[in-house]
Write an enzyme that holds these catalytic residues in place. Structure first.
Site, mmCIF file in Angstrom:
data_model
loop_
_atom_site.group_PDB
_atom_site.id
_atom_site.type_symbol
_atom_site.label_atom_id
_atom_site.label_comp_id
_atom_site.label_asym_id
_atom_site.label_seq_id
_atom_site.Cartn_x
_atom_site.Cartn_y
_atom_site.Cartn_z
ATOM 1 N N HIS A 1 0.857 -1.345 0.056
ATOM 2 C CA HIS A 1 -0.046 0.080 -0.090
ATOM 3 C C HIS A 1 1.026 1.255 0.103
ATOM 4 O O HIS A 1 0.676 2.072 -0.651
ATOM 5 C CB HIS A 1 -1.040 -0.193 1.283
ATOM 6 C CG HIS A 1 -1.848 1.231 1.549
ATOM 7 N ND1 HIS A 1 -2.969 1.353 0.854
ATOM 8 C CD2 HIS A 1 -1.531 2.491 1.951
ATOM 9 C CE1 HIS A 1 -3.593 2.556 0.990
ATOM 10 N NE2 HIS A 1 -2.585 3.256 1.600
ATOM 11 N N GLU A 2 1.855 1.202 0.872
ATOM 12 C CA GLU A 2 2.782 2.597 0.947
ATOM 13 C C GLU A 2 3.697 2.327 -0.275
ATOM 14 O O GLU A 2 4.150 3.586 -0.691
ATOM 15 C CB GLU A 2 3.572 2.331 2.216
ATOM 16 C CG GLU A 2 2.655 2.363 3.638
ATOM 17 C CD GLU A 2 1.705 3.496 3.807
ATOM 18 O OE1 GLU A 2 1.945 4.842 3.043
ATOM 19 O OE2 GLU A 2 0.810 3.488 4.201
ATOM 20 N N HIS B 1 1.701 4.603 -2.845
ATOM 21 C CA HIS B 1 1.949 6.027 -2.844
ATOM 22 C C HIS B 1 3.660 6.360 -3.074
ATOM 23 O O HIS B 1 3.642 7.467 -3.734
ATOM 24 C CB HIS B 1 1.725 6.308 -1.199
ATOM 25 C CG HIS B 1 0.381 6.151 -0.749
ATOM 26 N ND1 HIS B 1 -0.908 6.694 -1.495
ATOM 27 C CD2 HIS B 1 -0.144 5.678 0.193
ATOM 28 C CE1 HIS B 1 -1.839 6.423 -0.946
ATOM 29 N NE2 HIS B 1 -1.488 5.762 0.116
#
Length: 359
Positions: A17-18, A21
């Site tokens: 997920h990170e 980003h």
């Protein structure tokens, strides 16, 4: 050992997920100051380029800290060219969407892996879609049995609706008005049957009482593993990622409207417990549950709560449409409120977990 695997799985999902980003931010030239897996005291750190990569004590979350962006205080901004703040609203939205997208993509890859390994029919995914429309059993007082249908009959049409799998049967029955006209294949010959379904109250997947039309038949369950070709596997992965996403969106909607009680909300202990159980069953079960959790993370991060990606997307949409950023004081108070909502939900989930696991 299974708990360690569960925590490792959760950390991997947070990492992806990170990473979503991070990659989107770097693509648009935003400096990423910190990439952390976990919270609390840092156990391991390494500076690579401009980014401090770290693993912290509590592996129940993570974050990417971009220059000019601070979730704890949205008024802390930077107007340098490599700052998140100076990027166009649509670029910031892409950066925000990249995290949930990474979760959906991770789930897609896991479902695809399952399709290639092979799996038995399981309620973990939309298994009715992969069952042949062949009758394997009858319920007591079955309208279908009374009408003359038999075991091993394959249903090919209901009220002029083509039937390809077991999922189609339920859909066709629910859309019918009164009498059903079924066409089945029996010993290579087509046979027609006309009869009416019964209406009964049942629990749906969310535990709600609903009225359903039933004909009293069960599927012929194949005990062999499902195997998919490369293209079929891609279709399977797409279908299951979409199905899991819709299921979680519906669950959130029902929690918000009160259709599902707040006591059904699970927290981190439930996630770890279920993942640990799945790891004991086997790699396929672990992949299926991990995919479901990954979709869950993606969906929940898209909720329009200011402290989440979805809340930041709303702020940037506002700026994109209005041509000016929201009031800083308003953003600050909404972000604080968002954190209050998140912490309250986490505590409620933890309370429910303790009751469920130890009560």
């Amino acid at each position: 050992m299974s708990v360690i695997i569960a925590l490792l799985v959760l950390s991997v999902l947070i990492f992806f997920h990170e990473l979503g980003h991070f990659l989107a931010a770097r693509f648009f030239g935003v400096k990423v100051e910190v990439f952390s897996i976990g919270f609390g005291k840092k156990l391991f750190t390494k500076k690579i380029g401009d980014t401090l990569w770290s693993i912290s004590t509590i592996p129940l979350g993570g974050y990417v800290k971009m220059k000019g962006q601070d979730d704890s205080d949205p008024t802390k901004v930077s107007y340098d060219s490599d700052s998140y703040t100076t990027k166009k609203p649509w670029q910031r939205i892409v950066i925000l969407l990249a995290g949930p997208f990474a979760n959906f993509f991770t789930a897609f890859v896991l479902y695809f892996a399952v399709s290639q390994i092979g799996t038995h029919l399981s309620p973990v995914f939309n298994y009715a879609k992969y069952m042949p429309a062949t009758i394997g059993s009858f319920a007591p007082d079955s309208p279908a049995k009374e009408a003359g249908l038999d075991i091993n009959d394959t249903i090919v049409q209901i009220n002029h609706i083509k039937i390809k799998d077991w999922e189609n049967i339920g859909e066709a029955i629910q859309t019918a008005d009164h009498t059903l006209s079924l066409t089945v294949i029996r010993d290579g010959a087509l046979m027609n049957f006309d009869f009416s379904p019964v209406i009964q109250t049942q629990k749906n997947k969310f535990g709600e009482d609903i009225q359903r039309k039933l004909i009293g038949v069960g599927p012929l369950v194949n005990q062999e593993k499902l195997h998919f070709s490369l293209l079929e596997g891609i279709q399977f992965a797409w279908n299951e990622t979409l199905y899991a996403s819709m299921l979680i969106f519906q669950s959130v909607e029902k929690l918000i409207t009160g259709a599902i009680g707040a006591d059904k909300l699970g927290g981190i202990l439930t996630i770890v417990d279920v993942t640990a159980q799945a790891s004991n069953i086997g790699i396929v079960a672990l992949f299926l549950f991990t995919a479901l959790i990954s979709v869950n993370l993606g969906v929940l991060n898209l909720l329009p709560i200011p402290a989440l990606d979805g809340g930041h997307i709303i702020f940037n949409l506002y700026e994109w449409i209005r041509g000016k950023a929201p009031n800083e004081a308003a953003m600050y108070y909404m972000t604080v409120t968002g954190w209050g909502i998140l912490i309250s939900l986490m505590l409620l989930g933890l309370y429910n977990d303790i009751n469920r696991l130890f009560g």
